[in-house]
Structure formats: structure tokens, C-alpha cells
Design a protein around this motif. Structure first.
Motif, PDB file in Angstrom:
ATOM      1  N   GLY A   1       0.814  -1.200   0.000  1.00 30.23           N
ATOM      2  CA  GLY A   1       0.000   0.000   0.000  1.00 30.23           C
ATOM      3  C   GLY A   1       0.851   1.255   0.000  1.00 30.23           C
ATOM      4  O   GLY A   1       2.054   1.223  -0.279  1.00 30.23           O
ATOM      5  N   TRP A   2       0.217   2.374   0.344  1.00 32.75           N
ATOM      6  CA  TRP A   2       0.933   3.647   0.406  1.00 32.75           C
ATOM      7  C   TRP A   2       2.131   3.551   1.347  1.00 32.75           C
ATOM      8  O   TRP A   2       3.209   4.064   1.041  1.00 32.75           O
ATOM      9  N   GLN A   3       1.951   2.910   2.493  1.00 31.58           N
ATOM     10  CA  GLN A   3       3.042   2.878   3.460  1.00 31.58           C
ATOM     11  C   GLN A   3       4.221   2.032   2.982  1.00 31.58           C
ATOM     12  O   GLN A   3       5.356   2.252   3.394  1.00 31.58           O
ATOM     13  N   HIS A   4       3.954   1.087   2.090  1.00 30.65           N
ATOM     14  CA  HIS A   4       5.036   0.255   1.571  1.00 30.65           C
ATOM     15  C   HIS A   4       5.759   0.925   0.400  1.00 30.65           C
ATOM     16  O   HIS A   4       6.983   0.802   0.272  1.00 30.65           O
ATOM     17  N   LEU A   5       5.010   1.609  -0.437  1.00 34.21           N
ATOM     18  CA  LEU A   5       5.596   2.150  -1.661  1.00 34.21           C
ATOM     19  C   LEU A   5       6.092   3.578  -1.527  1.00 34.21           C
ATOM     20  O   LEU A   5       6.925   4.018  -2.328  1.00 34.21           O
ATOM     21  N   ALA A   6       5.625   4.317  -0.522  1.00 37.50           N
ATOM     22  CA  ALA A   6       6.162   5.664  -0.307  1.00 37.50           C
ATOM     23  C   ALA A   6       7.683   5.646  -0.106  1.00 37.50           C
ATOM     24  O   ALA A   6       8.392   6.475  -0.690  1.00 37.50           O
ATOM     25  N   PRO A   7       8.231   4.705   0.691  1.00 34.36           N
ATOM     26  CA  PRO A   7       9.693   4.686   0.843  1.00 34.36           C
ATOM     27  C   PRO A   7      10.438   4.243  -0.417  1.00 34.36           C
ATOM     28  O   PRO A   7      11.648   4.433  -0.516  1.00 34.36           O
ATOM     29  N   GLN A   8       9.732   3.641  -1.367  1.00 34.00           N
ATOM     30  CA  GLN A   8      10.390   3.098  -2.551  1.00 34.00           C
ATOM     31  C   GLN A   8      10.304   3.991  -3.782  1.00 34.00           C
ATOM     32  O   GLN A   8      11.055   3.795  -4.744  1.00 34.00           O
ATOM     33  N   ILE A   9       9.396   4.956  -3.783  1.00 35.63           N
ATOM     34  CA  ILE A   9       9.109   5.661  -5.024  1.00 35.63           C
ATOM     35  C   ILE A   9      10.274   6.504  -5.520  1.00 35.63           C
ATOM     36  O   ILE A   9      10.541   6.564  -6.724  1.00 35.63           O
ATOM     37  N   ALA A  10      11.001   7.149  -4.627  1.00 34.69           N
ATOM     38  CA  ALA A  10      12.121   7.972  -5.080  1.00 34.69           C
ATOM     39  C   ALA A  10      13.181   7.112  -5.750  1.00 34.69           C
ATOM     40  O   ALA A  10      13.707   7.464  -6.825  1.00 34.69           O
ATOM     41  N   GLY A  11      13.496   5.976  -5.149  1.00 34.92           N
ATOM     42  CA  GLY A  11      14.477   5.082  -5.748  1.00 34.92           C
ATOM     43  C   GLY A  11      14.010   4.525  -7.077  1.00 34.92           C
ATOM     44  O   GLY A  11      14.794   4.402  -8.020  1.00 34.92           O
ATOM     45  N   ALA A  12      12.716   4.198  -7.152  1.00 38.26           N
ATOM     46  CA  ALA A  12      12.172   3.668  -8.402  1.00 38.26           C
ATOM     47  C   ALA A  12      12.263   4.701  -9.521  1.00 38.26           C
ATOM     48  O   ALA A  12      12.618   4.376 -10.660  1.00 38.26           O
ATOM     49  N   LEU A  13      11.967   5.961  -9.189  1.00 37.63           N
ATOM     50  CA  LEU A  13      12.023   7.015 -10.202  1.00 37.63           C
ATOM     51  C   LEU A  13      13.456   7.374 -10.578  1.00 37.63           C
ATOM     52  O   LEU A  13      13.720   7.825 -11.693  1.00 37.63           O
TER      53      LEU A  13
ATOM     54  N   LEU B   1      -5.885   0.511   4.511  1.00 39.70           N
ATOM     55  CA  LEU B   1      -7.063   0.660   5.368  1.00 39.70           C
ATOM     56  C   LEU B   1      -7.537  -0.687   5.911  1.00 39.70           C
ATOM     57  O   LEU B   1      -8.087  -0.758   7.001  1.00 39.70           O
ATOM     58  N   GLY B   2      -7.314  -1.729   5.144  1.00 35.96           N
ATOM     59  CA  GLY B   2      -7.769  -3.041   5.576  1.00 35.96           C
ATOM     60  C   GLY B   2      -6.900  -3.685   6.627  1.00 35.96           C
ATOM     61  O   GLY B   2      -7.389  -4.488   7.428  1.00 35.96           O
ATOM     62  N   PHE B   3      -5.610  -3.317   6.665  1.00 35.81           N
ATOM     63  CA  PHE B   3      -4.700  -4.065   7.533  1.00 35.81           C
ATOM     64  C   PHE B   3      -3.685  -3.235   8.307  1.00 35.81           C
ATOM     65  O   PHE B   3      -3.142  -3.713   9.301  1.00 35.81           O
ATOM     66  N   TYR B   4      -3.389  -2.009   7.872  1.00 34.56           N
ATOM     67  CA  TYR B   4      -2.226  -1.347   8.436  1.00 34.56           C
ATOM     68  C   TYR B   4      -2.490   0.009   9.074  1.00 34.56           C
ATOM     69  O   TYR B   4      -1.975   0.282  10.168  1.00 34.56           O
ATOM     70  N   THR B   5      -3.235   0.886   8.424  1.00 34.80           N
ATOM     71  CA  THR B   5      -3.352   2.270   8.890  1.00 34.80           C
ATOM     72  C   THR B   5      -4.790   2.752   8.758  1.00 34.80           C
ATOM     73  O   THR B   5      -5.548   2.275   7.906  1.00 34.80           O
ATOM     74  N   ASN B   6      -5.152   3.729   9.603  1.00 28.51           N
ATOM     75  CA  ASN B   6      -6.481   4.320   9.469  1.00 28.51           C
ATOM     76  C   ASN B   6      -6.456   5.384   8.373  1.00 28.51           C
ATOM     77  O   ASN B   6      -5.439   5.611   7.713  1.00 28.51           O
ATOM     78  N   ALA B   7      -7.583   6.055   8.185  1.00 27.98           N
ATOM     79  CA  ALA B   7      -7.690   7.007   7.079  1.00 27.98           C
ATOM     80  C   ALA B   7      -6.683   8.140   7.197  1.00 27.98           C
ATOM     81  O   ALA B   7      -6.031   8.524   6.212  1.00 27.98           O
ATOM     82  N   GLU B   8      -6.550   8.688   8.397  1.00 31.40           N
ATOM     83  CA  GLU B   8      -5.629   9.816   8.593  1.00 31.40           C
ATOM     84  C   GLU B   8      -4.181   9.388   8.384  1.00 31.40           C
ATOM     85  O   GLU B   8      -3.392  10.103   7.746  1.00 31.40           O
ATOM     86  N   GLN B   9      -3.815   8.229   8.905  1.00 30.55           N
ATOM     87  CA  GLN B   9      -2.445   7.745   8.734  1.00 30.55           C
ATOM     88  C   GLN B   9      -2.152   7.439   7.259  1.00 30.55           C
ATOM     89  O   GLN B   9      -1.057   7.713   6.762  1.00 30.55           O
ATOM     90  N   THR B  10      -3.144   6.894   6.577  1.00 29.75           N
ATOM     91  CA  THR B  10      -2.969   6.600   5.160  1.00 29.75           C
ATOM     92  C   THR B  10      -2.800   7.882   4.359  1.00 29.75           C
ATOM     93  O   THR B  10      -1.952   7.962   3.452  1.00 29.75           O
ATOM     94  N   ALA B  11      -3.589   8.899   4.690  1.00 31.44           N
ATOM     95  CA  ALA B  11      -3.449  10.192   4.006  1.00 31.44           C
ATOM     96  C   ALA B  11      -2.067  10.788   4.257  1.00 31.44           C
ATOM     97  O   ALA B  11      -1.476  11.417   3.356  1.00 31.44           O
ATOM     98  N   HIS B  12      -1.540  10.616   5.454  1.00 33.79           N
ATOM     99  CA  HIS B  12      -0.183  11.087   5.747  1.00 33.79           C
ATOM    100  C   HIS B  12       0.825  10.403   4.825  1.00 33.79           C
ATOM    101  O   HIS B  12       1.759  11.048   4.317  1.00 33.79           O
ATOM    102  N   ASN B  13       0.629   9.121   4.565  1.00 31.43           N
ATOM    103  CA  ASN B  13       1.534   8.403   3.677  1.00 31.43           C
ATOM    104  C   ASN B  13       1.390   8.838   2.222  1.00 31.43           C
ATOM    105  O   ASN B  13       2.343   8.753   1.442  1.00 31.43           O
TER     106      ASN B  13
END
Length: 247
Positions: free
Chosen positions: A78-90, A107-119
Motif C-alpha cells: 500500500g501507500w506505506q510500503h511504496l512511499a519509501p520506494q518511489i524515489a528510488g524507483a524514479l 485501510l484493511g490491515f495497516y493504517t487508518n484514514a488519517e495515517q494513510t493520508a499522511h503516507n
């Protein structure tokens, strides 16, 4: 030449034997931009192999097609997994446009709405660190079958989609524009998925159409989606029960 990178979860990577909506988008871009007008980039090429539980399959449904299989998508990511990877990928695979479908797994397993939006904010910031002129098209979370029986989960999805719209409005700039694609209005998880979450052929067309019509209307890239499925509304401009990850 425009370089596109597909970013997403299991709905984007797809599994063995599927076409994927990436394939449908490739057909659309080829038909509207021409073979020399675009490229598809990304650090990964495989499909998810349900037999092994790993992204090891290259058994695409149209194996004979000269389909560029590159992407940055993963089953259960999800967002929390790919946010740390996107700069390297680009940095490894420079892109001009990111087509992003993420959030369900968060939202299903890791973070609530606010935390996901932060990511989401972190993802955009890191993408811009690698390419200050990057364009992003973001798809809202499409509630899966879990939302029909899990009211708190459905509420988190709705809340996140509100926060995502606000993030797009707040983060959009002239140099690095953001678009919020619309959920295809005819998308029905009982007709357009094979399990209540993952798209079947009609669902693949509708997801590709959501991104294609958004870019055509807002940026003049490509044209209206001409796939077999009914086209969704194009874009919202910046204005104001499972037991394992399946997103």
C-alpha cells in the motif's frame, strides 16, 4: 515521449493468467499516442503467483503481445510500503506520469484514514524529490466486498477518499500537477471483479478508463477511453472480510 509508471497493489500487479488493467491502458496509449509517443517504465515486471504467494509469474493472458510489463505494484502493498520506494524507483526508471491505485490494503490491515493520508503526502514528497515535475493521477479506493459487512471499514474507506481529495487539492501545483480520477460510476464489485476485490476483464477496462479519461480531459493526454467497457466520468479537479492482505 511520455514515460508512465503504474503504481499499485494487487489490483494493479494482477495474478498469473490475467491481462491486468495495465495491459488495457497500454492498448489505449498505443492507440492514442502511437508506439513512439510513450513508454512504460518501472522496476518490476512479474505477476503475483497465487500458488507460491510470490511475485514470480510472467504468465500474462496475452503472452504473445509486445506488452511492456514494467510497473511498481505488489500484492499486499500500500501507500506505506511504496512511499519509501518511489524515489528510488524514479531514480532508476525515470517517469513523467505516475498512475496510482493504492489505499485498500492500508485501510484493511495497516493504517487508518488519517495515517494513510499522511503516507500519501509522503509519497508525493518523495516522488517530487526524484522528479520535481512529476505528474500524478490518483484513483480513489474502490470499496471491496468487505465493506458490505464491515461498517467501520467502509467508513474508513469513505473518510480516506475525502482526505485523498483534499490532499490532491492541497498538493497540486503548476509544476507538478495532481489529478483525482473518478471511480467508474458503473463499477460493480459483483460484476467487475472475480472475488469482490480484484478486477475481471470488464473491471480492468473500467479502471484503465478512469485513468485515461482523467488525463484526456485535464491534460489533453491521449483521448477518451475506447475500450469495451462504459467509460467513467473523467476527473475531479482539485477543489476543495478477508484473513490476509488482498489489496
Amino acid at each position: 515521449m511520455l514515460r508512465f509508471m503504474f503504481v499499485g497493489d494487487s489490483m494493479t500487479i494482477g495474478s498469473a493468467g490475467e491481462h491486468t488493467w495495465r495491459y488495457r491502458m497500454w492498448h489505449h496509449l498505443r492507440d492514442t499516442l502511437g508506439d513512439e509517443g510513450f513508454a512504460v517504465v518501472g522496476p518490476r515486471t512479474a505477476l503475483h503467483d497465487k500458488a507460491t504467494g510470490e511475485p514470480l509469474s510472467h504468465d500474462y493472458a496475452d503472452a504473445a503481445a509486445d506488452f511492456p510489463r514494467h510497473h511498481l505494484a505488489g500484492w499486499g502493498e500500500g501507500w506505506q510500503h511504496l512511499a519509501p520506494q518511489i524515489a528510488g524507483a524514479l531514480t532508476r526508471d525515470p517517469a513523467d506520469v505516475l498512475l496510482v491505485s493504492l489505499g485498500l490494503i492500508d485501510l484493511g490491515f495497516y493504517t487508518n484514514a488519517e495515517q494513510t493520508a499522511h503516507n500519501v503526502h509522503a509519497f508525493v514528497e518523495r516522488a517530487r524529490a526524484a522528479n520535481p515535475r512529476i505528474r500524478l493521477v490518483l484513483l480513489p479506493v474502490i470499496p471491496n466486498i468487505r465493506a458490505e459487512s464491515d461498517a467501520p471499514f467502509a467508513a474508513e474507506v469513505a473518510r480516506f477518499n475525502e482526505l485523498l481529495a483534499k490532499a490532491v487539492a492541497n498538493l497540486d501545483t503548476g509544476t507538478s500537477p495532481l489529478l483525482l480520477a473518478s471511480r467508474p460510476p458503473s463499477y460493480d464489485i459483483h460484476l467487475d471483479t472475480y472475488d469482490g476485490t480484484h478486477p475481471n476483464a470488464s473491471g480492468e477496462h473500467k479502471l484503465a478508463g478512469a485513468f485515461a479519461d482523467a488525463m484526456a480531459q485535464a491534460w489533453g493526454i491521449g483521448g477518451p477511453y475506447a475500450g469495451v467497457a462504459a467509460r467513467p466520468e473523467a476527473v475531479t479537479r482539485p477543489e476543495a472480510a478477508v484473513t490476509r492482505p488482498t489489496g
